[in-house]
Design an enzyme around this catalytic site. Structure first.
Site, PDB file in Angstrom:
ATOM      1  N   ASP A   1      25.030  15.405   6.432  1.00  0.00           N
ATOM      2  CA  ASP A   1      25.690  14.474   5.504  1.00  0.00           C
ATOM      3  C   ASP A   1      27.199  14.511   5.709  1.00  0.00           C
ATOM      4  O   ASP A   1      27.881  13.489   5.641  1.00  0.00           O
ATOM      5  CB  ASP A   1      25.388  14.868   4.045  1.00  0.00           C
ATOM      6  CG  ASP A   1      23.952  14.549   3.693  1.00  0.00           C
ATOM      7  OD1 ASP A   1      23.233  14.032   4.577  1.00  0.00           O
ATOM      8  OD2 ASP A   1      23.539  14.831   2.553  1.00  0.00           O
TER       9      ASP A   1
ATOM     10  N   LYS B   1      -0.864  -5.765  -0.321  1.00  0.00           N
ATOM     11  CA  LYS B   1      -0.167  -6.807  -1.089  1.00  0.00           C
ATOM     12  C   LYS B   1       0.803  -6.088  -2.013  1.00  0.00           C
ATOM     13  O   LYS B   1       0.409  -5.514  -3.035  1.00  0.00           O
ATOM     14  CB  LYS B   1      -1.135  -7.684  -1.869  1.00  0.00           C
ATOM     15  CG  LYS B   1      -0.392  -8.781  -2.594  1.00  0.00           C
ATOM     16  CD  LYS B   1      -1.281  -9.898  -3.046  1.00  0.00           C
ATOM     17  CE  LYS B   1      -0.486 -11.083  -3.551  1.00  0.00           C
ATOM     18  NZ  LYS B   1       0.509 -10.762  -4.569  1.00  0.00           N
TER      19      LYS B   1
ATOM     20  N   GLU C   1       9.133  -8.154   0.967  1.00  0.00           N
ATOM     21  CA  GLU C   1       9.057  -7.791  -0.439  1.00  0.00           C
ATOM     22  C   GLU C   1      10.035  -6.664  -0.751  1.00  0.00           C
ATOM     23  O   GLU C   1      10.093  -5.676  -0.014  1.00  0.00           O
ATOM     24  CB  GLU C   1       7.619  -7.325  -0.716  1.00  0.00           C
ATOM     25  CG  GLU C   1       7.224  -7.348  -2.146  1.00  0.00           C
ATOM     26  CD  GLU C   1       6.579  -8.680  -2.565  1.00  0.00           C
ATOM     27  OE1 GLU C   1       6.678  -9.670  -1.815  1.00  0.00           O
ATOM     28  OE2 GLU C   1       5.996  -8.701  -3.657  1.00  0.00           O
TER      29      GLU C   1
HETATM   30  S1  IVH Z   1       2.519 -13.360   3.077  1.00  0.00           S
HETATM   31  C1  IVH Z   1       2.385 -17.754   3.490  1.00  0.00           C
HETATM   32  N1  IVH Z   1       2.110 -10.766   2.919  1.00  0.00           N
HETATM   33  O1  IVH Z   1       2.511 -12.267  -2.409  1.00  0.00           O
HETATM   34  C2  IVH Z   1       2.269 -16.330   3.229  1.00  0.00           C
HETATM   35  N2  IVH Z   1       2.840 -11.912   0.975  1.00  0.00           N
HETATM   36  O2  IVH Z   1       1.278 -15.018  -3.409  1.00  0.00           O
HETATM   37  C3  IVH Z   1       3.220 -15.847   2.243  1.00  0.00           C
HETATM   38  N3  IVH Z   1       3.154 -10.482  -0.984  1.00  0.00           N
HETATM   39  O3  IVH Z   1       5.264 -14.243  -3.019  1.00  0.00           O
HETATM   40  C4  IVH Z   1       3.258 -14.460   1.919  1.00  0.00           C
HETATM   41  N4  IVH Z   1       2.596  -8.583  -0.014  1.00  0.00           N
HETATM   42  O4  IVH Z   1       5.793 -11.885  -2.407  1.00  0.00           O
HETATM   43  C5  IVH Z   1       2.482 -11.883   2.272  1.00  0.00           C
HETATM   44  N5  IVH Z   1       1.710  -8.472   2.920  1.00  0.00           N
HETATM   45  C6  IVH Z   1       2.090  -9.586   2.272  1.00  0.00           C
HETATM   46  C7  IVH Z   1       2.478  -9.563   0.922  1.00  0.00           C
HETATM   47  C8  IVH Z   1       2.838 -10.763   0.297  1.00  0.00           C
HETATM   48  C9  IVH Z   1       3.014  -9.155  -1.143  1.00  0.00           C
HETATM   49  C10 IVH Z   1       3.562 -11.422  -2.067  1.00  0.00           C
HETATM   50  C11 IVH Z   1       4.683 -12.322  -1.690  1.00  0.00           C
HETATM   51  C12 IVH Z   1       4.320 -13.699  -2.155  1.00  0.00           C
HETATM   52  C13 IVH Z   1       3.028 -13.493  -2.841  1.00  0.00           C
HETATM   53  C14 IVH Z   1       2.083 -14.590  -2.390  1.00  0.00           C
END
Ligand code: IVH
Length: 668
Positions: free
Chosen positions: A32, A114, A172
Site C-alpha cells: 500500500d 442474474k 450490473e
Molecule cells: S442481459 C438484452 N445478463 O436483468 C439483454 N442482464 O431484465 C439485456 N441482469 O436490466 C440484459 N444479470 O440489469 C443480462 N447476466 C445478465 C444479467 C442481466 C442481471 C439484469 C439487467 C437488466 C435486467 C433484464
C-alpha cells in the site's frame, strides 16, 4: 517537458495496472505504501502542470464537485429487458421456441447469474471512459459518470494498446452482502437512512449527487454485454465477447458456463440455487443466452426483450413465523386491507414484520388466525404475504379476526361493493388515512418525485394542519418547517429544491400523481398521449375516455367521477396555480432536436395521431420518417394490427416502440 509527459503516462499506466491487480484479481503486486507514493507523485506532477490532467487519470476518480441534478443521457441503443421464466415448464417452452425457430437442436447457451443490482452503460471512446448512465426507462437514463468514476473496479482507460474507437459496455453495479451489512451499521450509528437490501444500497450509492459519498461505498461491477460499438468490433459468440471484455480489464462473472440443452439448463439452475446463499452478492435467477451471435440475430426481438435470452427466476424465498396480531390498513382509495403483524423474521435479505392478507375473502380462504404459525413469502420488492398456515401448530387460543364495520381512522362506514373483494371506507375527503396516503402517493418517485417528505414527516405536517391536501405541498411555510423536529437547515433546503424541481413534470406523471382510482402509471401515460391537456381531461365524457387504449367502463367511470368532482377541480387548479407545468405539444415541437439523426418507420393503426400528425411531430423534433425498415432504422413505431414491417424490425433487431413511447422520449 517530454520527460514529464512520459513520466505521467507511465505513472497512470502503472497505477491502473496496480488497481487491476488489487481490485479485480485480488492479488496486489506492491505494498500500500508503494502504491501511495506512486499516487502522490502523480498528484504532484499534475498540480504543477494542471494542463496535463486528463479525464482518465486515477486522480480524477473522486474530484468532481457535487452536482445540482443528474443530466439525462439518451442511450445510443435502447437498454432492453429480459423475458422471465418461472418454473421448469416455462424454461422448456423457451428452449422449444428457440430450437423450433432456429430449426436446429445443437444450440449452445451461455448460462449466467442474474445479478440483482442495477443496469449501467459505460461508454468508452478510444479506450477512455466518456460517460456512464443508468438504464432509466431503457431509452433515456441518468448521467452517473461522476459516481462511476469513483469505482476502482471500473477502468478509466481500457487495458489495450489498440482499443475500439467506440465501445459501450453494459453490466450490473451491485454491492456485496457483507459490505451492505457494514454500510447499514455505519448508517445506523450516524442516524442516517438504512437500506432495505443490497440492491437499494447500490442504487442509492450511485444516485448520489456528491461523488465523495459514492467513493466511500464499496460497489462491484460485472459486464454482461455490449451496446453501441464501432464496425471493428465483431464476434461469432457471446462467450467470445465476454472474454474480450475481460481482456480489457473489465470485471466479468466467474460463474458463467456453456450449456447445451434444457436438461443442462435446469442442472445449472439447481447448482447455482444451492450456492445462492453462499455467493458474496444477491442474484435473483439465471440468465440463458443463445451463444451464437448469428443465431441471436435470426431470433431477433419481441417488443422490449430479445427472443434469444431468458431470465429463469428463482422461486420467492419463504420463512416460518407467528402472527402476533391482525389489524387493518386504510389505503389511498379507502381500501381496507387486513395486515398480519408478525414476529420479525428474516426473508430474502430483509426483516419482515408485516404481511398483507389482501382482503377478507383471502384471509378466510387461507384461514389465518391471530396466534397461528405461518409461512411467509417475499419476492423482490413485492410486499410480503402469508402463503399458508401450519395447521398442526395452531394453538388453542388462536383467534379469528373480524373485519371492522367502521373505518378505524375516520369512523365512516365501511362498504363492500358488489363484485369486488375489497371493502372501502366511505369517508373519502373526511378520512385522514386516505388523504395522507394520497399525499404520499403524489410525492412518490414515479409520480412527482419529491424527496425529503417521508411518511413520518407527512404525518407530522398533516397533524399540524400544514398539509391538508396535495395542493398544500406547494404552499408549505419553510420558515416554520425549519424549526420542526426531524428538520435542519440542510434538509429544508433539499426539500424546497425537490419541490421546485417537481414543478416541471409531464402530463402523464401528473395524472398518475393524482391517485385516481384504477388509474395506474400506464393508463396515465395513455391518457396524457390521447388528451394532451388537462382541459381536455376535465371536459371529457365517459365515451371520450373509452376511446383511449385499454380503458374500459370501470376506469372511464372512475375518471369521470374524479374530474367532475368540485373538490378535486379546486385542488388541481390550486396546484396548477403554484406553477406546475409540462411541455405541451407545441413546446415539444419547438424543442426541435430530441430526435436528431434518428429514423422512424410507422406501421399499424395509431391511436392518438394520424399518419401526417406523427410525421410532423417526428420531423419537428429533428427526426426522419421512412417508408421501409432497414438496419439504419432507429425505431419502428407500431400501432394496432401492425404489418410485416414489425416482423422485419424484429428480424433486424430494430427496436419496436409504441406512440406512447415516442411521446415519452419527447416529454422526458
Ligand atoms: S442481459 C438484452 N445478463 O436483468 C439483454 N442482464 O431484465 C439485456 N441482469 O436490466 C440484459 N444479470 O440489469 C443480462 N447476466 C445478465 C444479467 C442481466 C442481471 C439484469 C439487467 C437488466 C435486467 C433484464
Amino acid at each position: 517537458m517530454q520527460d514529464i509527459k512520459d513520466r505521467l503516462k507511465n505513472l497512470k499506466k502503472t497505477i491502473q495496472e496496480h488497481d487491476h491487480a488489487y481490485y479485480l484479481l485480488d492479488d496486489p503486486l506492491i505494498s500500500d505504501h508503494e502504491y501511495d507514493s506512486l499516487f502522490q507523485e502523480l498528484k504532484k506532477i499534475e498540480s504543477e502542470n494542471p494542463h496535463l490532467i486528463t479525464p482518465d487519470s486515477p486522480t480524477q476518480r473522486v474530484g468532481g464537485r457535487p452536482l445540482d441534478e443528474f443530466k439525462q443521457i439518451t442511450h445510443k441503443k435502447p437498454m432492453l429487458s429480459l423475458g422471465n421464466a418461472f418454473g421448469n415448464d416455462e424454461l422448456n417452452a423457451f428452449y422449444k421456441r428457440v430450437t423450433e425457430t432456429l430449426d436446429i437442436t445443437d444450440i449452445e447457451f451461455s448460462a449466467e447469474l442474474k445479478f440483482d443490482g442495477l443496469a449501467i452503460s459505460l461508454f468508452y471512446e478510444e479506450g477512455v471512459l466518456k460517460y456512464a448512465a443508468t438504464r432509466g426507462d431503457g431509452l433515456v437514463g441518468e448521467d452517473v459518470t461522476h459516481n462511476i468514476k469513483t469505482m476502482k473496479v471500473i477502468p478509466l482507460r481500457l487495458r489495450s494498446d489498440n482499443p475500439p474507437k467506440i465501445l459501450e459496455l453494459r453490466g450490473e453495479v451491485l454491492m456485496n452482502k457483507e459490505d451492505f451489512l457494514e454500510l447499514n451499521e455505519q448508517q445506523k450509528k450516524q442516524d442516517l437512512k438504512v437500506f432495505a437490501n443490497p440492491r437499494n444500497a447500490a442504487a442509492g450509492s450511485l444516485r448520489q449527487l456528491d461523488p465523495a459519498v459514492t467513493a466511500k461505498r464499496k460497489l462491484q461491477f460485472f459486464a454482461y454485454g455490449l451496446g453501441e460499438v464501432d464496425t471493428s468490433v465483431h464476434f461469432d459468440y457471446h462467450s467470445q465477447m465476454i472474454d474480450f471484455i475481460e481482456s480489457l480489464g473489465v470485471p466479468v462473472s466467474k460463474y458463467s458456463e456453456i450449456v447445451q440443452n434444457n436438461i443442462e439448463m435446469e442442472a445449472y439452475f439447481q447448482k447455482i440455487l444451492g450456492q445462492r446463499n453462499a455467493l458474496p452478492f444477491d442474484i435473483d435467477g439465471i440468465v440463458f443466452k443463445v451463444n451464437s451471435i448469428k443465431s441471436q440475430n435470426n431470433l431477433g426481438f419481441v417488443s422490449k426483450a430479445p427472443r434469444w435470452a431468458i431470465a429463469y427466476k428463482f422461486p420467492a424465498e419463504e420463512a416460518e413465523t407467528i402472527v402476533n396480531d391482525i389489524t387493518v390498513q386504510v389505503g389511498r382509495t379507502g381500501a381496507i386491507t387486513p395486515v398480519a403483524r408478525l414476529k420479525p423474521v428474516f426473508v430474502s435479505g430483509v426483516t419482515v414484520t408485516n404481511a398483507t392478507l389482501h382482503n377478507e375473502d383471502e384471509m378466510n380462504r387461507k384461514d389465518i388466525r391471530i396466534g397461528d404459525s405461518v409461512i411467509v413469502r417475499r419476492a423482490g420488492d413485492v410486499v410480503p404475504e402469508v402463503v399458508r398456515v401450519i395447521l398442526e401448530k395452531r394453538p388453542n387460543h388462536a383467534i379469528k379476526f373480524t373485519m371492522p364495520k367502521q373505518c378505524p381512522i375516520c369512523g365512516s362506514d365501511i362498504e363492500r361493493i358488489d363484485g369486488e373483494a375489497a371493502q372501502r371506507c366511505t369517508g373519502q375527503y373526511k378520512c385522514n388515512a386516505q388523504i395522507k396516503q394520497g399525499i404520499s402517493h403524489f410525492i412518490s418517485r414515479k409520480a412527482m418525485n419529491i424527496d425529503g417528505l417521508g411518511e413520518k414527516i407527512v404525518d407530522q405536517l398533516f397533524e399540524q394542519g400544514m398539509l391538508k391536501n396535495i395542493a398544500d405541498i406547494y404552499k408549505l411555510d419553510f420558515a416554520v418547517i425549519e424549526n420542526m423536529d426531524r428538520f435542519g437547515k440542510k434538509s429544508v433546503e433539499n426539500l424546497k429544491e425537490s419541490i421546485e424541481i417537481s414543478k416541471k413534470t409531464t402530463l402523464g406523471k401528473f395524472i398518475y400523481a393524482l391517485g385516481i382510482r384504477n388509474v395506474g402509471e400506464a393508463t396515465s401515460k395513455e391518457l396524457a398521449a390521447y388528451f394532451r391537456s388537462l382541459d381536455n381531461l376535465f371536459n371529457a365524457t365517459v365515451e371520450d375516455y373509452l376511446m383511449v387504449n385499454d380503458i374500459g367502463p370501470v376506469v372511464a367511470e372512475s375518471l369521470v367521477k374524479y374530474f367532475h368532482n368540485a373538490n378535486n377541480q379546486q385542488i388541481i387548479n390550486s396546484i396548477i396555480a403554484s406553477g406546475i407545468s409540462w411541455p405541451t405539444l407545441k413546446e415539444i415541437n419547438a424543442i426541435n432536436s430530441k430526435l436528431n439523426n434518428q429514423t422512424f418507420v410507422v406501421t399499424g393503426t395509431l391511436n392518438s395521431f394520424s399518419r401526417d400528425e406523427i410525421k410532423d411531430l417526428i420531423e419537428a423534433n429533428g427526426g426522419k420518417v421512412s417508408g421501409s425498415v432497414s438496419k439504419k432504422t432507429s425505431y419502428v413505431i407500431v400501432g394496432d394490427n401492425p404489418g410485416s414491417k414489425a416482423d422485419k424490425a424484429s428480424e433486424l433487431g430494430v427496436p419496436i416502440i409504441t406512440e406512447i413511447n415516442l411521446m415519452e422520449m419527447l416529454n422526458d
